[in-house]
Design a protein around this motif. Structure first.
Motif, PDB file in Angstrom:
ATOM      1  N   VAL A 119      -7.572  -1.762  16.769  1.00 53.15           N
ATOM      2  CA  VAL A 119      -8.992  -1.386  16.824  1.00 53.15           C
ATOM      3  C   VAL A 119      -9.542  -1.665  18.228  1.00 53.15           C
ATOM      4  O   VAL A 119     -10.286  -0.846  18.796  1.00 53.15           O
ATOM      5  N   ARG A 120      -9.127  -2.794  18.834  1.00 46.21           N
ATOM      6  CA  ARG A 120      -9.591  -3.097  20.201  1.00 46.21           C
ATOM      7  C   ARG A 120      -9.070  -2.058  21.197  1.00 46.21           C
ATOM      8  O   ARG A 120      -9.804  -1.615  22.079  1.00 46.21           O
ATOM      9  N   TRP A 121      -7.809  -1.679  21.053  1.00 50.35           N
ATOM     10  CA  TRP A 121      -7.254  -0.642  21.949  1.00 50.35           C
ATOM     11  C   TRP A 121      -8.054   0.655  21.824  1.00 50.35           C
ATOM     12  O   TRP A 121      -8.360   1.316  22.814  1.00 50.35           O
ATOM     13  N   LEU A 122      -8.365   1.008  20.581  1.00 51.56           N
ATOM     14  CA  LEU A 122      -9.102   2.253  20.359  1.00 51.56           C
ATOM     15  C   LEU A 122     -10.517   2.153  20.925  1.00 51.56           C
ATOM     16  O   LEU A 122     -11.033   3.104  21.515  1.00 51.56           O
ATOM     17  N   ALA A 123     -11.145   0.983  20.757  1.00 49.73           N
ATOM     18  CA  ALA A 123     -12.492   0.790  21.302  1.00 49.73           C
ATOM     19  C   ALA A 123     -12.459   0.972  22.821  1.00 49.73           C
ATOM     20  O   ALA A 123     -13.363   1.592  23.406  1.00 49.73           O
ATOM     21  N   GLU A 124     -11.387   0.494  23.441  1.00 49.24           N
ATOM     22  CA  GLU A 124     -11.236   0.664  24.890  1.00 49.24           C
ATOM     23  C   GLU A 124     -11.039   2.145  25.229  1.00 49.24           C
ATOM     24  O   GLU A 124     -11.659   2.664  26.153  1.00 49.24           O
ATOM     25  N   LEU A 125     -10.177   2.788  24.461  1.00 49.42           N
ATOM     26  CA  LEU A 125      -9.871   4.201  24.712  1.00 49.42           C
ATOM     27  C   LEU A 125     -11.136   5.051  24.647  1.00 49.42           C
ATOM     28  O   LEU A 125     -11.339   5.959  25.457  1.00 49.42           O
ATOM     29  N   PHE A 126     -11.995   4.773  23.674  1.00 44.67           N
ATOM     30  CA  PHE A 126     -13.189   5.596  23.487  1.00 44.67           C
ATOM     31  C   PHE A 126     -14.418   5.020  24.201  1.00 44.67           C
ATOM     32  O   PHE A 126     -15.524   5.549  24.062  1.00 44.67           O
ATOM     33  N   GLY A 127     -14.230   3.914  24.915  1.00 43.07           N
ATOM     34  CA  GLY A 127     -15.336   3.360  25.694  1.00 43.07           C
ATOM     35  C   GLY A 127     -16.419   2.709  24.856  1.00 43.07           C
ATOM     36  O   GLY A 127     -17.597   2.773  25.204  1.00 43.07           O
ATOM     37  N   VAL A 128     -16.029   2.102  23.736  1.00 46.34           N
ATOM     38  CA  VAL A 128     -17.025   1.415  22.906  1.00 46.34           C
ATOM     39  C   VAL A 128     -16.630  -0.060  22.760  1.00 46.34           C
ATOM     40  O   VAL A 128     -16.639  -0.609  21.654  1.00 46.34           O
ATOM     41  N   PHE A 266     -12.684  12.127  21.615  1.00 46.73           N
ATOM     42  CA  PHE A 266     -11.539  12.182  22.544  1.00 46.73           C
ATOM     43  C   PHE A 266     -11.925  12.730  23.911  1.00 46.73           C
ATOM     44  O   PHE A 266     -11.126  12.653  24.852  1.00 46.73           O
ATOM     45  N   ALA A 267     -13.159  13.257  24.031  1.00 43.93           N
ATOM     46  CA  ALA A 267     -13.639  13.653  25.358  1.00 43.93           C
ATOM     47  C   ALA A 267     -13.623  12.443  26.298  1.00 43.93           C
ATOM     48  O   ALA A 267     -13.398  12.581  27.497  1.00 43.93           O
ATOM     49  N   ALA A 268     -13.815  11.260  25.713  1.00 46.58           N
ATOM     50  CA  ALA A 268     -13.854  10.034  26.528  1.00 46.58           C
ATOM     51  C   ALA A 268     -12.533   9.786  27.245  1.00 46.58           C
ATOM     52  O   ALA A 268     -12.476   9.089  28.253  1.00 46.58           O
ATOM     53  N   VAL A 269     -11.459  10.370  26.720  1.00 48.16           N
ATOM     54  CA  VAL A 269     -10.121  10.131  27.260  1.00 48.16           C
ATOM     55  C   VAL A 269      -9.883  10.991  28.509  1.00 48.16           C
ATOM     56  O   VAL A 269      -8.975  10.731  29.295  1.00 48.16           O
ATOM     57  N   SER A 270     -10.707  12.039  28.669  1.00 48.10           N
ATOM     58  CA  SER A 270     -10.488  13.005  29.748  1.00 48.10           C
ATOM     59  C   SER A 270     -11.539  12.835  30.846  1.00 48.10           C
ATOM     60  O   SER A 270     -12.740  12.867  30.566  1.00 48.10           O
ATOM     61  N   SER A 285     -23.402   2.759  15.292  1.00 48.16           N
ATOM     62  CA  SER A 285     -22.122   2.936  14.605  1.00 48.16           C
ATOM     63  C   SER A 285     -21.513   4.254  15.059  1.00 48.16           C
ATOM     64  O   SER A 285     -22.232   5.176  15.441  1.00 48.16           O
ATOM     65  N   VAL A 286     -20.187   4.291  15.038  1.00 50.86           N
ATOM     66  CA  VAL A 286     -19.458   5.445  15.574  1.00 50.86           C
ATOM     67  C   VAL A 286     -18.291   5.764  14.646  1.00 50.86           C
ATOM     68  O   VAL A 286     -17.604   4.852  14.160  1.00 50.86           O
ATOM     69  N   CYS A 287     -18.088   7.051  14.406  1.00 50.71           N
ATOM     70  CA  CYS A 287     -16.953   7.536  13.605  1.00 50.71           C
ATOM     71  C   CYS A 287     -15.972   8.277  14.498  1.00 50.71           C
ATOM     72  O   CYS A 287     -16.380   9.169  15.242  1.00 50.71           O
ATOM     73  N   VAL A 288     -14.697   7.895  14.452  1.00 50.07           N
ATOM     74  CA  VAL A 288     -13.658   8.685  15.134  1.00 50.07           C
ATOM     75  C   VAL A 288     -12.477   8.874  14.182  1.00 50.07           C
ATOM     76  O   VAL A 288     -11.972   7.910  13.599  1.00 50.07           O
ATOM     77  N   ASP A 289     -12.063  10.123  14.051  1.00 48.63           N
ATOM     78  CA  ASP A 289     -10.904  10.444  13.232  1.00 48.63           C
ATOM     79  C   ASP A 289      -9.644  10.234  14.062  1.00 48.63           C
ATOM     80  O   ASP A 289      -9.641  10.474  15.273  1.00 48.63           O
ATOM     81  N   LEU A 290      -8.582   9.800  13.438  1.00 46.37           N
ATOM     82  CA  LEU A 290      -7.328   9.614  14.171  1.00 46.37           C
ATOM     83  C   LEU A 290      -6.278  10.611  13.725  1.00 46.37           C
ATOM     84  O   LEU A 290      -5.396  10.984  14.497  1.00 46.37           O
ATOM     85  N   ALA A 353       3.435   3.543  22.512  1.00 46.38           N
ATOM     86  CA  ALA A 353       4.476   4.424  23.043  1.00 46.38           C
ATOM     87  C   ALA A 353       3.946   5.335  24.152  1.00 46.38           C
ATOM     88  O   ALA A 353       4.644   5.593  25.131  1.00 46.38           O
ATOM     89  N   TYR A 354       2.742   5.858  24.019  1.00 43.04           N
ATOM     90  CA  TYR A 354       2.273   6.886  24.957  1.00 43.04           C
ATOM     91  C   TYR A 354       1.074   6.453  25.795  1.00 43.04           C
ATOM     92  O   TYR A 354       0.774   7.114  26.799  1.00 43.04           O
ATOM     93  N   GLY A 355       0.379   5.411  25.356  1.00 39.75           N
ATOM     94  CA  GLY A 355      -0.697   4.858  26.166  1.00 39.75           C
ATOM     95  C   GLY A 355      -1.834   5.826  26.412  1.00 39.75           C
ATOM     96  O   GLY A 355      -1.882   6.926  25.849  1.00 39.75           O
ATOM     97  N   ARG A 356      -2.744   5.393  27.250  1.00 41.87           N
ATOM     98  CA  ARG A 356      -3.900   6.223  27.582  1.00 41.87           C
ATOM     99  C   ARG A 356      -3.463   7.533  28.243  1.00 41.87           C
ATOM    100  O   ARG A 356      -3.966   8.600  27.920  1.00 41.87           O
ATOM    101  N   GLU A 357      -2.476   7.439  29.143  1.00 40.06           N
ATOM    102  CA  GLU A 357      -2.064   8.643  29.882  1.00 40.06           C
ATOM    103  C   GLU A 357      -1.441   9.686  28.965  1.00 40.06           C
ATOM    104  O   GLU A 357      -1.699  10.882  29.100  1.00 40.06           O
ATOM    105  N   GLY A 358      -0.603   9.229  28.046  1.00 36.55           N
ATOM    106  CA  GLY A 358       0.040  10.167  27.128  1.00 36.55           C
ATOM    107  C   GLY A 358      -0.994  10.886  26.281  1.00 36.55           C
ATOM    108  O   GLY A 358      -0.890  12.105  26.033  1.00 36.55           O
ATOM    109  N   HIS A 359      -2.002  10.161  25.847  1.00 40.65           N
ATOM    110  CA  HIS A 359      -3.013  10.790  24.999  1.00 40.65           C
ATOM    111  C   HIS A 359      -3.976  11.635  25.822  1.00 40.65           C
ATOM    112  O   HIS A 359      -4.464  12.667  25.352  1.00 40.65           O
TER     113      HIS A 359
END
Ligand SMILES: *Cc1c(COP(=O)(O)O)cnc(C)c1O
Length: 457
Positions: A119-128, A266-270, A285-290, A353-359
């Motif tokens: 969950v922490r990794w995802l929060a970082e990925l999406f900037g929350v 996922f716009a946050a990733v780009s 609150s924020v909803c993100v589908d995986l 396995a793929y990290g921020r760059e892979g995604h």
């Protein structure tokens, strides 16, 4: 032990090997599988004596497998459908092998810690980063959890706890949104707030993004605290509310800001698209589908919030053997589920396995294919794009809208591709959503060729 079960236990390694070989064939054939085949209706009664796994696999293969859609494949562009990357599939297999129950740390300490890390990794990925969260089964449940916390917050504003006193103690509720997903209405129904409480706020001209001036007017008219559902990626045209404007409004009008960023998050990733979700961190609150754009198997989503205290008020499941919620509450106190699978493991493997760059690369390639498809359609007679390709969805219609269902059926029957219909601003339309990690330019060409052929009739 039942003798058939005992035999399966003795042969467990071989059975898993057979399954691995079977799954390998399925995945190797994904590219050429009929994208959405017709299902022969043939069901049988419950067996009284089992056949053992090997015969069950043969029966599954005979009766069911051919009917399964290639929804994990590169040309299934209906709804918003992701596939599953290698690490995600393997992580999902291991979820079953370990069969953990991360509802409470008791007896599952490492599993709950792994979920927290994910969950922490995802929060970082999406900037929350300021949010905490939990895994849930999908974006619908994520919206449900976010709006349940919103409901509790409304109660807090009015000096009641809805979790204790019930929704009847809350009084009038105003929920505002520009172009909400259908699951928001479902959540409002489940929460006892009511589907009819949602008031649609006008969107900007020619857009699905809410008009901030109209929202301000609605908030002023609400006469007190409200719930606003912000949309970060609408399903038809992937439009984004101006989240920063919404956050500014919240300084003057009290409201809970829930943002449905099911796939738009996922716009946050780009780098190119991160501006679309600026302000997301300020949401309540924020909803993100995986299982969409992270490309992990169903069913997987994450919910984030900045008010875990209210979340615990809603979802706490105090029982002597589970213990009371602490300042680091167990997952049993955070979502509708008590026992739950370790959904986080597939996502953990994907991120490890793929990290921020892979995604980032998956997102970039999907956007590139959506743009290519948009360009191909723009050059196709009889087709009109209904919106610019903002991210990964192409929304278009035919000059002869009467032909839409016939053309869709022909595309599906070709076995080459799968698209879904929609209604956009009152107009019957078609959508192609690119969210699969496998989709290549050649796939996009094949989808376009199948559509062009269907158009020729
Ligand atoms: C897909 C989607 C949902 C619902 O997601 P499920 O995973 O089907 O529950 C909610 N909101 C948006 C914007 C979506 O795209």
């Amino acid at each position: 032990m039942d003798p058939v079960l005992a035999a399966d236990l003795a042969a467990f390694p071989d059975l898993l090997d057979a399954t691995r070989r079977y799954a390998t064939d399925v995945l190797a054939g994904l590219d050429e599988r009929q994208v959405s085949p017709a299902v022969p209706a043939q069901t049988t009664a419950l067996p009284s004596t089992g056949t053992g796994f090997a015969a069950a696999l043969a029966e599954f293969d005979r009766r069911w497998a051919d009917g399964f859609a290639a929804s994990a494949g590169p040309r299934y562009l209906g709804f918003v459908t992701g596939g599953a990357t290698p690490a995600a599939v393997a992580g999902d297999w291991l979820t079953s092998a370990f069969d953990q129950n991360p509802s409470s740390r008791s007896g599952a300490e490492a599993a709950t810690e792994l979920e927290r890390e994910t969950v922490r990794w995802l929060a970082e990925l999406f900037g929350v980063d300021g949010h905490t969260g939990a895994f849930v089964s999908g974006a619908t449940t994520s919206n449900l959890v976010g709006l349940a916390i919103a409901r509790e917050w409304l109660g807090e504003q009015r000096g009641v706890s809805v979790a204790s006193a019930g929704v009847g103690a809350l009084g009038e509720v105003t929920v505002l949104s520009g172009a909400p997903h259908s699951s928001v209405y479902k959540a409002l129904s489940m929460l006892g707030l009511g589907r009819d409480r949602l008031r649609l706020v006008p969107t900007l001209p020619g857009r699905e993004a809410v008009d901030p001036a109209a929202l301000e007017e609605a908030l002023a008219g609400a006469g007190g605290p409200a719930i606003v559902v912000g949309n970060a990626g609408t399903v038809n045209t992937v439009d984004f509310d101006d989240l920063r404007a919404l956050v500014e409004l919240r300084k003057r009008y009290p409201f809970w800001l829930h943002v449905d960023a099911a796939f738009g998050g996922f716009a946050a990733v780009s780098d190119e698209h991160a501006h679309l979700v600026e302000g997301l961190a300020e949401a309540d609150s924020v909803c993100v589908d995986l299982h969409k754009w992270l490309n992990v198997p169903y069913d997987s989503a994450v919910q984030f919030t900045r008010r875990r205290d209210l979340q615990v008020q809603v979802f706490q499941n105090a029982a002597a053997y589970l213990g009371l919620p602490t300042d680091n509450p167990d997952f049993v106190h955070l979502t509708p589920q008590n026992s739950r699978r370790l959904r986080a493991l597939a996502a953990w493997f994907a991120l490890a396995a793929y990290g921020r760059e892979g995604h980032r690369d998956i997102v970039a390639r999907c956007v590139a294919e959506a743009r290519r498809f948009g360009a191909l359609l723009s050059a196709t007679p009889g087709v009109t794009l209904l919106a610019p390709v903002r991210l990964n969805v192409v929304c278009f219609t035919l000059d002869d809208p009467e032909r839409i269902s016939e053309v869709l059926d022909a595309v599906t029957a070709s076995g080459e591709a799968f698209l879904t219909p929609t209604v956009y601003k009152g107009q019957t339309a078609l959508r192609a959503a690119f969210s699969n990690w496998r989709t290549t330019p050649e796939d996009t060409n094949r989808v376009h060729a199948a559509l062009a052929k269907a158009l020729r009739g």
